[in-house]
Design an enzyme around this catalytic site. Structure first.
Site, short mmCIF file in Angstrom:
data_model
loop_
_atom_site.label_atom_id
_atom_site.label_comp_id
_atom_site.label_asym_id
_atom_site.label_seq_id
_atom_site.Cartn_x
_atom_site.Cartn_y
_atom_site.Cartn_z
N GLY A 153 -12.57 -12.85 -50.46
CA GLY A 153 -11.54 -13.48 -49.65
C GLY A 153 -10.32 -13.99 -50.41
NE ARG B 85 -19.85 -8.26 -51.89
CZ ARG B 85 -18.83 -8.90 -51.41
NH1 ARG B 85 -17.66 -8.79 -51.96
NH2 ARG B 85 -18.95 -9.68 -50.36
CE1 TYR C 33 -31.64 -28.24 -84.11
CE2 TYR C 33 -32.65 -27.33 -86.09
CZ TYR C 33 -31.92 -28.33 -85.46
OH TYR C 33 -31.46 -29.40 -86.17
CB SER D 199 -27.95 -31.09 -87.45
OG SER D 199 -27.85 -31.05 -86.05
CG MET E 194 -6.78 -10.76 -54.55
SD MET E 194 -7.11 -9.49 -55.73
CE MET E 194 -8.84 -9.23 -55.56
CE LYS F 167 -13.80 -4.19 -50.50
NZ LYS F 167 -12.67 -5.06 -50.25
NE ARG G 55 -11.55 -2.20 -45.88
CZ ARG G 55 -12.11 -2.95 -44.94
NH1 ARG G 55 -12.46 -4.18 -45.21
NH2 ARG G 55 -12.31 -2.47 -43.75
CG HIS H 49 -14.57 -18.93 -47.29
ND1 HIS H 49 -14.35 -20.22 -47.67
CD2 HIS H 49 -14.04 -18.15 -48.26
CE1 HIS H 49 -13.68 -20.23 -48.80
NE2 HIS H 49 -13.48 -18.99 -49.19
CG ASP I 37 -17.64 -36.49 -84.85
OD1 ASP I 37 -16.57 -37.01 -84.52
OD2 ASP I 37 -18.73 -37.08 -84.79
CB CYS J 23 -27.31 -31.78 -82.53
SG CYS J 23 -26.26 -32.58 -83.76
C1 PEP Z 1 -21.32 -34.30 -82.94
O1 PEP Z 1 -20.39 -34.84 -83.52
O2 PEP Z 1 -21.29 -33.13 -82.54
C2 PEP Z 1 -22.55 -35.06 -82.66
C3 PEP Z 1 -23.61 -34.47 -82.15
O3 PEP Z 1 -22.51 -36.39 -82.89
P1 PEP Z 1 -21.87 -37.45 -81.90
O4 PEP Z 1 -21.52 -36.74 -80.65
O5 PEP Z 1 -22.87 -38.51 -81.72
O6 PEP Z 1 -20.68 -37.89 -82.69
MG MG Z 2 -20.73 -36.72 -84.52
#
Ligand code: PEP
Ligand code: MG
Length: 895
Positions: A105, A352, A865, A778, A107, A26, A96, A468, A783, A845
């Site tokens: 809203g 803003r 990736y 990967s 504070m 502000k 303010r 709000h 885990d 993953c």
């Molecule tokens: C992991 O462990 O990140 C994974 C992708 O395998 P899962 O979740 O199947 O154990």
């Molecule tokens: Mg796993």
């Protein structure tokens, strides 16, 4: 400028938009507007550091602050010709809050400082209508009483309601001067009665106390909850702006309002806003009176009879429109402004960057690129990746008949179904029980924030598009309908009464359509949105910009197709275990697990082979030549076995064996710590015939899919839970042997990569050795987080929230990657792995593959990736693009 105070006003300012960190949003933008020569009431901003100092020094204002504030007030007095505390020409002030990040809203604010029993009389004489002076004074006492003296809002509301009832008035605006004066006396009296102290008459005492209270409001529970939800650090503190008051409640040529320079719901390039004649700022947001539209176009669209500002005050409107255009061009973004008109003179109170729905954000970003205001890269960075969720929300199937209970304003898009609840607490409680609810309120206030967060959607019967409920729901990306005036909430009987007197009780199911504003009875079929137009354009720009590929975790054709529609560039993880549960398969799987010897296992595996082959063929065909990573069986085997006595009996009957025998076999498979037991590659090593069957199914499917689609499958086989290179060597040996066999049977060799999950600390540390065998890594960060912290991922929820509340950890490491620990292991593994094999492919993953902060980390470590669940694919595409842009920016700054 001083150490603690920056001043603005009269076409000049100390500091500006670049000083958001010191001055808060502000303060910085008030200074910027003043420098641009826009009409801003003069004022000063106390820097955020003063707030931190306030808390660090046991809640006292820093040395030297008071003098700097007093000097700033002298400057305001010179500009306004009024004097703070003077009885003849009193200057009134607002105090303010204004933090670095917008916290609407959350504070406190105190308005009309400087009023007392004497100055109120001068004000009454000065204004045409003494009502104004007494109304302002009672507002001041009420705000000060609540914010500074700590009284409950209700204490004052009750008095006002009684007075209105006694005089037979419906609205606050119906009260005359004498009646307001009476309210003032009662307010002062109640303060004395409740607190044993009189309402302070000294304007300077009022000022110092108000500044302290506004600082203190940084720590109130709703601000703390909001900070936690939005990851705003506590140490930022809030700035405080002290500014000359201007009044929108000085009669019919005065007004107050809020506006967006473009439509915040659709993104349409048209001024959009609401105002109230003869009112003060809080009246608009409080939703007490339903406001009027600023533009004629807006009035016509809402079907309102009340005149627009464009018609009612054409000259001021023209000036206002010009200022909005100027601000938008200056900031190169849609602005959310607050203004007041005092007896025909326009004053800008705030600007803003405006909050908007994701749909609107997309349109605005794309339009602004086309208007030449911003670059494509800036457009890509304008959208918060998690907010894409809003676009992926279901909408109501247009073919179904709608049982409309009532309607209001379409405040936040998307549709949602849930049980009616009437309080925030109930919403939270229901969420904990896994029930979906719609929070139904007359209006919401910042106290409801936790309940709003827990609800699927919000419905209010009062308030406008800037109320709000509307603002907060849009920010959270949940559907919301506000101002459903045709419906009534009866809190005493816990009912919602719709058009024609239809009565719904707490717990009954309704559907909210935040895009049309309708409230429907029951659950309604929904459809997924089409992701085209602005979304497609912006995502294409994101795709041009990012370096990392985005894949999906998918093990069903349905997930794979959805992920392709969302732009996935392959499958980064197919968890094969999920394929063993359906129909007949689970029987064959159990037969395999319970078999007494290899022969028995092989017989059962032969039954599973065709299922696996056809599943993989389907996935490969959907992915049409894109990379697909298939993981060999990972979980402990007893996950496939029945658990309760009744289930054991059923299964024993189906398998033609005595229940006691089955129970004994299940017992024998019991493990104390299954997550650290016989799972992952340990299964393939103990029972190589399982890996053999899976490898054969994968390779045969690859051959079949290539024939079907005409595209060779980019095949990657993933071995889970490896910690030793020798484990991987063994399993890879099995895979390679089967590949050679299937290749020979088909007359051509099969191309594939064999790699490993990095999900155990030892694997990360020994990555250089493992990479001698592995052709890709990967990162299984689920885990890896579990084993690095030694926290069971299935039991973490019992104490992680406590850790967060107690400040021991900031984020749940199973949601957002722990950069310092798990992250360091990833970095080590990436570096060491690539040292042994320079073309080692690296991906992630675990769940973190769809989390924007973790994606930024992956970009910086140089992964190839990320892979995430289908619905997070667009989020990951955008986050990966933003991470690449950020990294480029850092590189060019350092080079
Ligand atoms: C992991 O462990 O990140 C994974 C992708 O395998 P899962 O979740 O199947 O154990
Ligand atoms: Mg796993």
């Amino acid at each position: 400028m001083g150490e603690w105070v920056y001043r603005f006003g009269g076409g000049k300012a100390e500091g500006g938009a670049a000083d958001v960190e010191r001055l808060g949003g502000k303060g910085a933008h008030l200074a910027e507007m003043a420098s641009l020569g826009l009409p801003v009431p003069p004022g000063l901003t106390i820097v955020c550091d003063a707030c931190t100092h306030y808390f660090n020094s046991g809640r006292s204002l820093p040395e030297g602050l008071k003098q700097e504030v007093l000097d700033g007030i002298t400057a305001m007095e010179e500009l306004t010709g009024r004097v703070y505390g003077d009885t003849a020409r009193p200057l009134l002030l607002s105090v303010r809050s204004g933090a670095r990040a917008s916290m609407p809203g959350m504070m406190d604010t105190v308005l009309n400082l400087g009023l007392n029993d004497e100055t109120v009389r001068t004000l009454a004489v000065d204004s045409e209508d003494p009502r104004f002076a007494w109304d302002s004074y009672r507002r001041f006492i009420q705000m000060y009483g609540c914010v500074v003296m700590g009284l409950d809002h209700e204490v004052f509301e009750e008095i006002l309601e009684d007075e209105k009832a006694k005089a037979g008035h419906e609205y606050d605006t119906d009260l005359c001067a004498a009646e307001w004066q009476e309210v003032v006396q009662l307010y002062k009296h109640v303060i004395e009665e409740e607190l044993g102290e009189i309402f302070p008459q000294d304007p300077h005492l009022q000022l110092w106390k108000a500044i302290g209270a506004v600082f203190a409001s940084w720590m109130n529970p709703r601000a703390a909850t909001f900070r936690m939800l939005h990851r705003i650090p506590e140490e930022w503190g809030t700035a405080v702006s002290v500014q000359a008051m201007v009044f929108g409640n000085l009669g019919s040529s005065s007004a107050t309002g809020v506006a967006f320079t473009r439509n915040p719901s659709t993104g349409e390039n048209a001024l959009y806003g609401e105002f109230l004649v003869n009112a003060q700022g809080e009246d608009v947001v409080a939703g007490i009176r339903t406001p009027q539209s600023i533009t004629e176009e807006g009035r016509l669209a809402s079907g309102s009879e009340k005149p627009s500002m464009e018609k009612l005050m054409p000259q001021v409107f023209a000036e206002f429109r010009a200022i909005c255009t100027r601000l938008e061009a200056h900031y190169r973004d849609m602005q959310d402004v607050e203004f007041t008109i005092e007896r025909g003179k326009l004053w800008m109170l705030q600007t803003r960057s405006g909050k908007r729905t994701t749909k609107a954000g997309m349109k605005i970003a794309v339009d602004m690129v086309e208007e030449g205001l911003i670059t494509k890269e800036q457009a890509v960075c304008r959208i918060e990746p998690p907010s894409l969720d809003q676009l992926l929300h279901p909408t109501i199937d247009p073919r179904v008949e709608r049982h409309v209970l009532g309607s209001g304003l379409p405040a936040s898009p998307g549709a949602a179904t849930g049980e009616i609840v009437f309080t925030a607490e109930e919403a939270v409680h229901a969420e904990e029980e896994g029930r979906k609810v719609i929070l139904v309120r007359i209006e919401t206030s910042p106290e409801d924030i936790h309940g709003m967060n827990a609800a699927e959607a919000i419905l209010t019967t009062r308030g406008g598009m800037t109320s709000h409920a509307a603002v907060v729901a849009r920010g959270m990306g949940i559907p919301c309908v506000v101002g459903a005036g045709s419906m009534r909430v009866d809190l005493r009987n816990e009912t919602l009464i719709g058009v024609g007197g239809v009565t719904l009780h707490r717990g009954e199911v309704i559907t909210i359509d935040g895009s049309s504003g309708q409230v429907l009875r029951g659950a309604v079929p929904m459809i997924q949105p089409a992701l085209s137009g602005d979304f497609a354009k912006l995502m294409a720009w994101a795709d041009e910009t990012r370096r990392m590929a985005v894949r999906t975790n998918a093990d069903t054709p349905q997930d794979a197709r959805a992920a392709r529609d969302f732009g996935a560039e392959g499958i980064g993880l197919c968890r094969t275990e999920h394929m063993f549960f359906e129909g007949e398969r689970i029987h064959a799987m159990r037969e395999m697990i319970l078999a007494e010897d290899e022969k028995g296992r092989r017989a059962a595996l032969a039954k599973l082979l065709p299922y696996q082959r056809s599943d993989f063929t389907e996935l490969f065909s959907i992915m049409h030549g894109l990379p697909v990573t298939i993981r060999l069986l990972d979980p402990p085997l007893h996950e496939f076995l029945p658990k309760t006595e009744a289930e054991i009996e059923d299964v024993a009957r189906a398998m033609n064996m005595p229940p006691a025998f089955l129970a004994r076999r299940i017992d024998a498979l019991h493990e104390f710590n299954p997550m650290l037991g016989l799972r992952g590659c340990r299964l393939a090593i103990s029972y190589p015939e399982i890996a053999e069957m899976q490898a054969r199914a994968i390779f045969e499917a690859a051959v079949a899919a290539a024939k079907r689609t005409g595209e060779a499958v980019e095949l990657e086989i993933l071995v889970p839970l490896v910690s030793l290179r020798a484990e991987l060597d063994y399993v890879k040996g099995v895979i390679d042997r089967v590949a050679a066999e299937v290749g020979a049977e088909n007359g051509s060799p099969i191309a594939y990569l064999a790699g490993t999950m990095i999900e155990l600390p030892r694997a990360a540390l020994r990555a250089h050795v493992i990479a001698e065998t592995a052709e890709f890594f990967s990162f299984g960060t689920n885990d890896l987080t579990q084993t690095t912290f030694g926290i069971s991922r299935d039991d973490a929820a019992a104490f992680i929230p406590t850790y967060q509340r107690k400040g021991i950890i900031e984020h749940d490491p199973f949601i957002s990657l722990d950069f310092d620990g798990v992250g360091e292991l990833i970095q080590i593994a990436a570096e060491r792995g690539r040292r042994s094999r320079s073309d080692l492919k690296l991906g992630i993953c675990g769940e973190h593959g769809g989390d924007p902060d973790s994606i930024r980390f992956c970009e910086n470590v140089g992964l190839d990736y990320v892979s995430c669940s289908p619905f997070r694919v667009p989020i990951a595409r955008l986050a990966a693009a933003q991470a690449a842009i950020e990294r480029q920016g850092k590189r060019s700054v350092s080079s």
